[in-house]
Design an enzyme around this catalytic site. Structure first.
Site, short mmCIF file in Angstrom:
data_model
loop_
_atom_site.label_atom_id
_atom_site.label_comp_id
_atom_site.label_asym_id
_atom_site.label_seq_id
_atom_site.Cartn_x
_atom_site.Cartn_y
_atom_site.Cartn_z
CG ASN A 9 -141.44 112.42 7.43
OD1 ASN A 9 -142.18 113.38 7.67
ND2 ASN A 9 -140.94 111.65 8.40
CD1 TRP A 10 -141.19 116.91 2.58
CD2 TRP A 10 -142.62 118.63 2.43
NE1 TRP A 10 -141.47 117.11 1.24
CE2 TRP A 10 -142.33 118.16 1.12
CE3 TRP A 10 -143.50 119.71 2.56
CZ2 TRP A 10 -142.89 118.73 -0.02
CZ3 TRP A 10 -144.06 120.29 1.43
CH2 TRP A 10 -143.75 119.80 0.15
CE LYS A 11 -137.64 113.24 9.57
NZ LYS A 11 -136.63 112.62 10.41
CD GLU A 96 -138.13 112.07 13.57
OE1 GLU A 96 -139.08 112.67 13.07
OE2 GLU A 96 -137.02 111.95 13.00
CD GLU A 166 -138.33 105.81 8.45
OE1 GLU A 166 -138.01 106.41 7.44
OE2 GLU A 166 -138.81 106.36 9.44
N GLY A 172 -131.70 110.72 10.10
CA GLY A 172 -131.18 112.07 10.32
C GLY A 172 -129.72 112.12 10.75
N GLY A 233 -136.41 111.67 4.67
CA GLY A 233 -136.61 112.83 5.53
C GLY A 233 -135.86 114.05 5.02
N GLY A 234 -134.67 114.29 5.59
CA GLY A 234 -133.90 115.49 5.27
C GLY A 234 -133.73 115.76 3.78
C1 PEP Z 1 -137.42 109.82 8.23
O1 PEP Z 1 -137.65 110.74 8.98
O2 PEP Z 1 -138.32 109.02 7.98
C2 PEP Z 1 -136.08 109.70 7.69
C3 PEP Z 1 -135.75 108.59 7.12
O3 PEP Z 1 -135.23 110.79 7.85
P1 PEP Z 1 -133.80 111.00 7.12
O4 PEP Z 1 -133.99 110.67 5.67
O5 PEP Z 1 -133.50 112.45 7.35
O6 PEP Z 1 -132.84 110.09 7.78
#
Ligand code: PEP
Length: 250
Positions: A9-11, A96, A166, A172, A233-234
């Site tokens: 997930n590149w957000k 989010e 999640e 994050g 995510g990150g």
């Molecule tokens: C996400 O945004 O779905 C996520 C899990 O982010 P991160 O891996 O950065 O915690």
């Protein structure tokens, strides 16, 4: 046997050029077998990334979609539009979006229904906040979110649904759930699915873990019996690290 699934997930990150470059390196590095892999770039770069991924086994997903297919909804895009440009998946109900855009379970459920009707696999996200966990409300929150977000989904559509657990406190933050915490939550979610849809469907349902998944914790998390991969995510913004996570799911 459920196949592991790793979704990036590149957000709201990357530029057009860096999105194409990231997709190129991921596509070149995934090899021809192993875990199922997808990336979810920002909507405005989906087409560019789709062109880059053409011919590779890396799948493409949106990060959101609305619950009608067309109309006067300024700034939104629909499941039909995602499908039209080559997406097979869409993330729905990410924390989010729940936190910053006021999305409710009912809203997520409407979106999930239309996504399925348009041939997209929804990745439906659920997870408790730190405050809820500390108050001993994790299971109550997961129950409400999961059943609420799936309230429109018939058993016949469940095989096209992916769930992502999640925990908000792990997203994050660099603090991932322990493998035991993840397993406990995943087993609980699978149990809820068994109650609502029956044991066979619950056994084949893919449940991803998301929250600070990294190359160095992925294998232990994915090694849990009810953890079927990750929503990342990150760490998905770094091709090398993401490919190591993909390899951990092989
Ligand atoms: C996400 O945004 O779905 C996520 C899990 O982010 P991160 O891996 O950065 O915690």
């Amino acid at each position: 046997m459920r196949r592991k699934f790793i979704v990036g997930n590149w957000k709201m990150n990357t530029s057009r050029a860096s999105a194409i470059e990231l997709a190129k390196v991921v596509a070149a590095g995934v090899g021809s077998s192993g875990a199922r892999v997808a990336v979810c770039p920002p909507a405005v770069y989906l087409e560019a990334v789709a062109a880059t991924l053409a011919g590779s086994r890396v799948e493409l997903g949106g990060q959101n979609a609305y619950f009608t297919n067309a109309g006067a909804f300024t700034g939104e895009h629909s499941p039909a539009m995602l499908k039209d440009i080559g997406c097979g998946l869409v993330i729905l109900g990410h924390s989010e979006r729940r936190q910053f855009f006021g999305e409710t379970d009912e809203f997520v459920a409407k979106k999930a229904k239309l996504a399925l009707e348009n041939g997209l696999e929804p990745i439906v996200c659920v997870g408790e906040t730190l405050q809820e966990r500390q108050a001993g409300k994790t299971f109550e929150v997961l129950r409400t979110q999961l059943l609420g977000s799936l309230q429109t989904i018939e058993a016949t559509h469940l095989p096209q649904v992916v769930i992502a657990y999640e925990p908000v406190w792990a997203i994050g933050t660099g603090v991932n759930a322990t493998p035991e915490q993840a397993q406990e939550a995943h087993a609980f979610l699978r149990g809820l699915i068994a109650e609502k849809y029956g044991l066979p469907l619950s056994k084949s349902l893919v449940i991803l873990y998301g929250g600070s998944v990294k190359a160095d914790n992925a294998a232990t998390l994915f090694g849990q019996p009810d953890v079927d991969g990750g929503l990342v995510g990150g760490a998905a913004l770094d091709a090398k690290g993401f490919l190591q996570i993909v390899a951990a799911g092989a």
